[in-house]
Design a protein around this motif. Structure first.
Motif, PDB file in Angstrom:
ATOM      1  N   GLN A  83       0.831  -1.201   0.000  1.00  0.00           N
ATOM      2  CA  GLN A  83       0.000   0.000   0.000  1.00  0.00           C
ATOM      3  C   GLN A  83       0.871   1.259   0.000  1.00  0.00           C
ATOM      4  O   GLN A  83       0.586   2.215  -0.725  1.00  0.00           O
TER       5      GLN A  83
ATOM      6  N   LEU B 226       2.333   1.682  -3.513  1.00  0.00           N
ATOM      7  CA  LEU B 226       1.305   2.135  -4.446  1.00  0.00           C
ATOM      8  C   LEU B 226       0.959   3.603  -4.215  1.00  0.00           C
ATOM      9  O   LEU B 226       0.757   4.357  -5.184  1.00  0.00           O
ATOM     10  N   ASN B 227       0.871   4.035  -2.983  1.00  0.00           N
ATOM     11  CA  ASN B 227       0.586   5.447  -2.685  1.00  0.00           C
ATOM     12  C   ASN B 227       1.698   6.346  -3.204  1.00  0.00           C
ATOM     13  O   ASN B 227       1.430   7.420  -3.752  1.00  0.00           O
TER      14      ASN B 227
ATOM     15  N   ALA C 140       1.478   6.512  -7.017  1.00  0.00           N
ATOM     16  CA  ALA C 140       0.326   7.281  -7.478  1.00  0.00           C
ATOM     17  C   ALA C 140       0.444   8.762  -7.101  1.00  0.00           C
ATOM     18  O   ALA C 140      -0.210   9.609  -7.694  1.00  0.00           O
TER      19      ALA C 140
END
Length: 122
Positions: free
Chosen positions: A95, A98-99, A102
């Protein structure tokens, strides 16, 4: 009488010789027994010494095996702990990655703006 006396002397000499031979045999047998007993004592002493050396080597080997076993157990436990920690943190790590992927800034940094202006001649 002289012949009887001579025969008697010969018989006495023969008896004396037989006694001397018997005494020599007896003494030789006693020396052999003594030598054999002494050799057995030396062999037993040597055997005990070598047994002690073997026992010492065996104890050292067992101590080495014990420390090796303890090290192996500790290493195995650390691997288990790390795998557990990895499994607990894997979702959080994915997570976070991915953060960060992004989260892209679309601003042009000031240093690039200044370089771009100087390259255009301004």
């Amino acid at each position: 009488m002289a012949s009887t006396n001579s025969i008697q002397q010969l018989m006495n000499a023969e008896e004396k010789a037989a006694q001397i031979v018997a005494a020599a045999r007896k003494e030789r047998n006693e020396r052999l027994k003594s030598a054999r007993a002494e050799a057995m004592k030396e062999i037993e002493s040597f055997r005990q010494q070598k047994q002690q050396e073997l026992d010492e080597v065996t104890k050292k080997q067992q101590a080495s095996n014990t420390s090796q076993d303890a090290l192996q157990k500790a290493t195995t436990q650390k691997i288990i702990d790390l795998e557990k920690l990895f499994n607990e943190k894997v979702e959080e790590s994915i997570q976070l990655i991915l953060n960060k992927v992004a989260d892209v800034e679309t601003n042009v940094p000031d240093t690039y703006k200044q370089r771009g202006a100087s390259a255009r001649g301004k």
